[in-house]
Design a protein around this motif. Sequence first.
Motif, PDB file in Angstrom:
ATOM      1  N   SER A 155       0.844  -1.192   0.000  1.00  0.00           N
ATOM      2  CA  SER A 155       0.000   0.000   0.000  1.00  0.00           C
ATOM      3  C   SER A 155       0.880   1.243   0.000  1.00  0.00           C
ATOM      4  CB  SER A 155      -0.903  -0.023   1.247  1.00  0.00           C
ATOM      5  OG  SER A 155      -1.803   1.050   1.250  1.00  0.00           O
TER       6      SER A 155
ATOM      7  N   ASN B 267      -3.195  -0.014  -3.887  1.00  0.00           N
ATOM      8  CA  ASN B 267      -2.953  -1.233  -3.120  1.00  0.00           C
ATOM      9  C   ASN B 267      -2.824  -2.427  -4.056  1.00  0.00           C
ATOM     10  OD1 ASN B 267      -3.632  -0.025  -0.340  1.00  0.00           O
ATOM     11  ND2 ASN B 267      -5.498   0.392  -1.497  1.00  0.00           N
TER      12      ASN B 267
ATOM     13  N   ASP C  50     -12.379  -1.803  -4.734  1.00  0.00           N
ATOM     14  CA  ASP C  50     -11.591  -0.892  -3.901  1.00  0.00           C
ATOM     15  C   ASP C  50     -11.220   0.397  -4.618  1.00  0.00           C
ATOM     16  OD1 ASP C  50      -9.767  -0.238  -1.638  1.00  0.00           O
ATOM     17  OD2 ASP C  50      -8.209  -0.604  -3.123  1.00  0.00           O
TER      18      ASP C  50
ATOM     19  N   TYR D 199      -4.286  -0.363   3.562  1.00  0.00           N
ATOM     20  CA  TYR D 199      -4.589  -1.642   4.195  1.00  0.00           C
ATOM     21  C   TYR D 199      -3.387  -2.168   4.971  1.00  0.00           C
ATOM     22  CZ  TYR D 199      -8.694  -1.955   1.095  1.00  0.00           C
ATOM     23  OH  TYR D 199      -9.881  -1.715   0.440  1.00  0.00           O
TER      24      TYR D 199
ATOM     25  N   VAL E  75      -7.779  -7.449   8.606  1.00  0.00           N
ATOM     26  CA  VAL E  75      -7.087  -6.337   7.969  1.00  0.00           C
ATOM     27  C   VAL E  75      -7.659  -5.009   8.455  1.00  0.00           C
ATOM     28  CG1 VAL E  75      -6.563  -5.233   5.760  1.00  0.00           C
ATOM     29  CG2 VAL E  75      -6.581  -7.729   5.936  1.00  0.00           C
TER      30      VAL E  75
ATOM     31  N   CYS F 255      -8.135  -1.016   7.866  1.00  0.00           N
ATOM     32  CA  CYS F 255      -8.206  -0.107   6.715  1.00  0.00           C
ATOM     33  C   CYS F 255      -8.457   1.318   7.201  1.00  0.00           C
ATOM     34  CB  CYS F 255      -9.333  -0.517   5.777  1.00  0.00           C
ATOM     35  SG  CYS F 255      -9.501  -2.301   5.505  1.00  0.00           S
TER      36      CYS F 255
ATOM     37  N   LYS G  31     -11.638  -5.332   8.116  1.00  0.00           N
ATOM     38  CA  LYS G  31     -12.181  -6.109   7.008  1.00  0.00           C
ATOM     39  C   LYS G  31     -11.551  -7.500   7.019  1.00  0.00           C
ATOM     40  CE  LYS G  31     -12.915  -5.744   1.970  1.00  0.00           C
ATOM     41  NZ  LYS G  31     -14.388  -5.869   2.041  1.00  0.00           N
TER      42      LYS G  31
ATOM     43  N   ASP H 212     -12.477 -11.118  -0.718  1.00  0.00           N
ATOM     44  CA  ASP H 212     -12.496  -9.900   0.101  1.00  0.00           C
ATOM     45  C   ASP H 212     -13.853  -9.684   0.747  1.00  0.00           C
ATOM     46  OD1 ASP H 212     -13.586  -9.356  -2.465  1.00  0.00           O
ATOM     47  OD2 ASP H 212     -13.396  -7.209  -2.097  1.00  0.00           O
TER      48      ASP H 212
ATOM     49  N   GLU I 144     -17.154  -6.845   7.599  1.00  0.00           N
ATOM     50  CA  GLU I 144     -16.388  -5.713   8.132  1.00  0.00           C
ATOM     51  C   GLU I 144     -17.143  -4.946   9.207  1.00  0.00           C
ATOM     52  OE1 GLU I 144     -17.113  -2.058   5.084  1.00  0.00           O
ATOM     53  OE2 GLU I 144     -15.841  -3.663   4.292  1.00  0.00           O
TER      54      GLU I 144
END
Length: 262
Positions: free
Chosen positions: A100, A114, A132, A143, A159, A161, A175, A186, A200
Amino acid sequence: MKFKLLFLLSILTFSIYGQDIQTCNKKLKKVFEKIKFYADQQQENEHAYDSINKYNVSFEKLLLKYSGSIPESLTFNFKDLTKNGLEVSTSENNLFRIYSWDTETGGTMRGFRNVFQFKNDEKIFSKKLPSDIDESGESNFSYEIIDQINSENKTFYVVKCISIGSSAASSHKIKIFSIENMKLNDNAKLIKTKTGIKNELGYEIDFSSSANQTPDAVNREFAWISYDKKNKIILLPVILENGKLTKKKIKYQFKGVYFEKV
């Protein structure tokens, strides 16, 4: 004789890959430094912004190419890049990594790019997330992998964010990712809430609002997500309906199958 031949081939293969990753690192460094160079030239160079965009795209393409074809890149330290601003986070099992970086195209509102790299069944992959990015190819979020969780014989990645809207406004979320059937999921769900199992948790905070300008306003340090890795607890700030930040925390702890509110 056969053993010697196989041994020799393995040495040669390692040498080739080692050389490739070092060469690729130099190429990546050269392009990445151009982003910073033109970012510093914006005040006196009217074409600097276009050059920043150009080298962001070039760096991203190179990174996608190398991280999707050279296995060693998944664990390579990229020190020359990280000391210049590239953020690299890697899962404990070395199967998932996120690159990132700040594109230097924003003002107080920051833009990021990213690249998501992962390994499945001894094959390496690298991609961007279509969900994204905007029409220019940039993301509002950076991220960072902060943990990996095993649940029902599957591995999930937690993760963090962060999106910077201005010097006062930001968005934060946790997330969940997983790697399944040669694909990065994802939308993996591991967070149990009153309304169902979620992918999330997130919130927004604005320190320019009147609610956060009162004499008893809470320091900004309380606005960030924190994570207790030892006890597997996600801690999010309690924000009132009027947007006022408090010192209280909402806690979600991993209970063996899901993260659940405690």
